[in-house]
Write an enzyme that holds these catalytic residues in place. Structure first.
Site, PDB file in Angstrom:
ATOM      1  N   CYS B 130       0.843  -1.199   0.000  1.00 54.95           N
ATOM      2  CA  CYS B 130       0.000   0.000   0.000  1.00 54.95           C
ATOM      3  C   CYS B 130       0.879   1.251   0.000  1.00 54.95           C
ATOM      4  O   CYS B 130       0.648   2.184  -0.771  1.00 54.95           O
ATOM      5  CB  CYS B 130      -0.938  -0.005   1.199  1.00 54.95           C
ATOM      6  N   GLY B 164      -4.495  -5.939   9.101  1.00 54.91           N
ATOM      7  CA  GLY B 164      -4.906  -7.282   9.500  1.00 54.91           C
ATOM      8  C   GLY B 164      -3.708  -8.138   9.884  1.00 54.91           C
ATOM      9  O   GLY B 164      -2.557  -7.698   9.804  1.00 54.91           O
ATOM     10  N   ALA B 166      -2.135 -10.647   8.457  1.00 55.89           N
ATOM     11  CA  ALA B 166      -1.096 -10.915   7.450  1.00 55.89           C
ATOM     12  C   ALA B 166      -0.208  -9.695   7.257  1.00 55.89           C
ATOM     13  O   ALA B 166       1.016  -9.808   7.117  1.00 55.89           O
ATOM     14  CB  ALA B 166      -1.724 -11.348   6.133  1.00 55.89           C
TER      15      ALA B 166
END
Lengths: 338, 324
Positions: B130, B164, B166
């Site tokens: 991201c 999250g 992961a």
């Protein structure tokens, strides 16, 4: 006599106070003095730990390897420690390098609510048979229940102990006692405390931690550290001995080490400046202070307002880039009002 | 092309924040159809969401595709970097085009604003991270306006709620993959990436700061380049915005961007989910359009060939071919 393990981050947290410009020579000199004083652990490196030299939090004069090797050469019984923040440091680039150089003790830290980012790092170090502690930073920002929950995760990852960091120097003795007590009750590993002195509570908070069951304390020579500095080590050891705790440190040699730090390392004696009081009240990471001072001057804004705005935005360690945004926004607002 | 028989079929592997947000974006796409949403646990939030949207789900992980290989043309892998290595070995064998949402660093790295078209021939396309999607176009703009870039560093802050399990487990891969991609797109050898997770409540918006050290800063040229780049990014990530335009401070170039998400699965603060997913959708849609056009050309050609043979056989056939 109950025993307290002293860990001394003069050459790590102290690096904040000199904008990460500690020289290999200064490190070597202090490491020798710490060895002579039987200080159990010294932490060395950039203020934010391994792999943290950056435009974001400040560039180190030397790379990690140079800093660590400078200390390693002078240590026999005193263990060499490092601070590790996942998000800055990685296992393959930084932790392995530190192991190759011969680092004995690792503190793997995260913001106090984000312990799960330390899982792989703690697990890796544990599997390599090194001492590893979890570090919950900015512990004023979470309740005792949340802290205990996060500390418990670190225990499950394999940590030998968990340290609560009052990174903003924002806690008072009652807060410390309550938080440490909760961890001690919940965990079956060691619990420790790392103070900053912004509200003059360095010693008082460390003692409160011990009374609540902490067995590890951090302190630095002459209080050399970020913001208003850390718990002043020579005072801490004197107080602990007076209270009947043993540290295994040779007190006279410790005073020698602190005098050496005073002469050779400290360009400015740490003190509780008006800015560092504001920084603690705003609950902002102590490492921000040098950046806030510089940027506030450049943008001609009140550093106190910058700190309070940062506090409102609940910034955590490593978000130093926001200082620039906040200062630019404040400067813009003033211009519009004028 | 709106009828579902003409849409490209995709499967989403991974039912966490990324996978579920992707699903909502795929459902909105005129070019893509989600034929299978795959997780490991039927009771997870993502699986419930998918079922409630009427999407076929499976808790059989990669086996779901092995057992029904015709279910899709494209697989979005929104699991973790470690799992992606295993998944790619299987999906490669099945001839799938894979869009890797993890920082596994196996496939061709893709930032739609920079190299979308170059990636269309690839079978494994990596969406980097991201923070990479937010910062790389800016790093690219710096490199295009400055011949001597000594160092580039990017710092992203994301809301704890949007990270999250992961993402957290992959924090080293995040740092490593983002910094490699910075080298790749800027040509600068010395790069660094930092990720900060902030638990503030209400949640913080995703922000990314790009720092650079250059020989001679040309802020004016950089501002123009950045403005042009932002317009391209906004065409697929509407919430991308500059909050501090290129500025020279303390001998470093600084640019700060904020990404507001579309609020599909998580609220708008989760711009980190949005930017990487919007990038993946931009790639998948372009790929789908290309496939559709190819298919149409192939169909058209075969119909023409067919028509000629009819014509050859009988003149009456000409009537049948009128519609061409």
């Amino acid at each position: 006599m109950p025993k307290i393990l002293i860990s001394d981050p003069t050459l790590r947290d102290g690096n904040h106070a000199v904008k990460h410009q500690l020289t290999a020579k200064q490190i070597a000199a202090y490491a020798s003095a710490a060895e002579a004083a039987h200080i159990p652990i010294i932490e060395v490196g950039h203020g934010n730990g391994l792999g943290a030299s950056s435009l974001q939090v400040g560039e180190s004069l030397h790379d990690d390897a140079t800093l660590l090797e400078a200390a390693r050469k002078h240590l026999v019984k005193t263990k060499l420690g490092v601070h590790v923040m996942p998000g800055f440091a990685t296992i393959s680039k930084d932790i392995k390098l530190a192991m190759d150089i011969g680092v004995d003790v690792f503190r793997v830290g995260s913001h106090c609510t984000e312990a799960d980012i330390t899982q792989r790092h703690i697990g890796f170090i544990r599997n390599k048979g090194k001492e590893v502690y979890g570090a919950l930073m900015m512990s004023h920002m979470a309740s005792k229940e949340v802290l205990a929950e996060e500390a418990y995760k670190m225990q499950s990852y394999g940590a030998d102990g968990v340290m609560l960091y009052d990174s903003a120097g924002a806690l008072l003795p009652d807060d410390v006692e309550e938080k440490v007590r909760e961890l001690v009750a919940r965990l079956n590993i060691e619990v420790g405390f790392h103070a900053h002195n912004n509200l003059g509570m360095g010693i008082a908070n460390s003692i409160a931690a011990v009374k609540a069951g902490a067995t590890i304390l951090d302190g630095t020579a002459c209080g050399f550290g970020a913001g208003a500095g850390n718990t002043q080590l020579e005072v801490l050891v004197a107080v602990l001995e007076k209270m009947g705790y043993s540290t295994g440190i040779d007190f006279y040699k410790l005073l020698d080490a602190c005098d050496l730090a005073d002469r050779e390392i400290l360009s400015v004696i740490p003190r509780i400046s008006s800015i560092s009081i504001v920084s603690a009240l705003a609950g902002v990471f102590s490492g921000f202070s040098k950046h806030v001072e510089r940027i506030s001057k450049e943008y001609d804004v009140d550093p106190r307002e910058v700190f309070f705005e940062l506090g409102l935005r609940k910034v955590v360690a490593g978000q130093e880039d926001l200082i620039l945004e906040v200062a630019a926004a404040l400067a813009g607002k003033e211009k519009r009002c004028a | 092309m709106t009828s579902s028989s003409e849409k490209i079929k995709v499967a989403i592997l991974g039912s966490g924040n990324i996978g579920t947000d992707l699903l909502i974006k795929v459902l909105r796409s005129p070019y893509l159809e989600c034929t299978l949403f795959i997780g490991r646990n039927m009771s997870s939030g993502g699986m419930h969401k998918a079922s409630s949207l009427g999407v076929r789900t499976s808790d059989q992980s990669i086996e779901a595709i092995v057992n029904d290989p015709d279910c899709c043309d494209i697989v979005f892998d929104a699991t973790s970097a470690i799992d992606h290595k295993r998944h790619w070995a299987v999906l490669d064998g099945l001839g799938k085009t894979v869009i890797d949402m993890t920082p596994a660093k196996i496939g061709a790295i893709c930032v739609p604003a920079i190299n979308l078209d170059d990636c269309l021939i690839e079978r494994n396309v990596n969406m980097i991270t991201c923070g990479g999607q937010a910062s790389l176009p800016m790093a690219y703009a710096i490199a295009r306006t400055h011949p001597d870039v000594h160092y580039i560093e990017v710092v992203s802050s994301i809301a704890s709620r949007s990270a999250g399990p992961a993402t957290r487990l992959n924090i080293d891969e995040y740092v490593d993959t983002t910094s490699s991609a910075l080298q790749y797109f800027s040509g600068c050898e010395k790069t660094k990436a930092i990720l900060i997770i902030n638990p503030a409540n209400p949640c913080i918006d995703m922000q990314t700061t790009i720092f650079a050290k250059v020989e001679q800063a040309n802020i004016e040229a950089l501002r123009l380049e950045v403005d042009a780049m932002v317009r391209i990014i906004q065409s697929y990530v509407p919430g991308y915005q500059i909050i501090l335009p290129p500025t020279l401070e303390n001998n470093r170039i600084v640019i700060m961007v904020k990404v507001l998400g579309l609020g599909d699965y998580l609220p708008r603060y989760a711009g980190n989910l949005d930017i990487i997913n919007c990038a993946a959708i931009a790639f998948a849609e372009k790929y789908a359009k290309l496939r559709y056009d190819q298919l149409r050309i192939t169909n058209h050609e075969s119909r023409i060939t067919n028509c000629f043979s009819i014509i050859r056989n009988s003149w009456e056939g000409v009537d049948k071919c009128q519609k061409f």
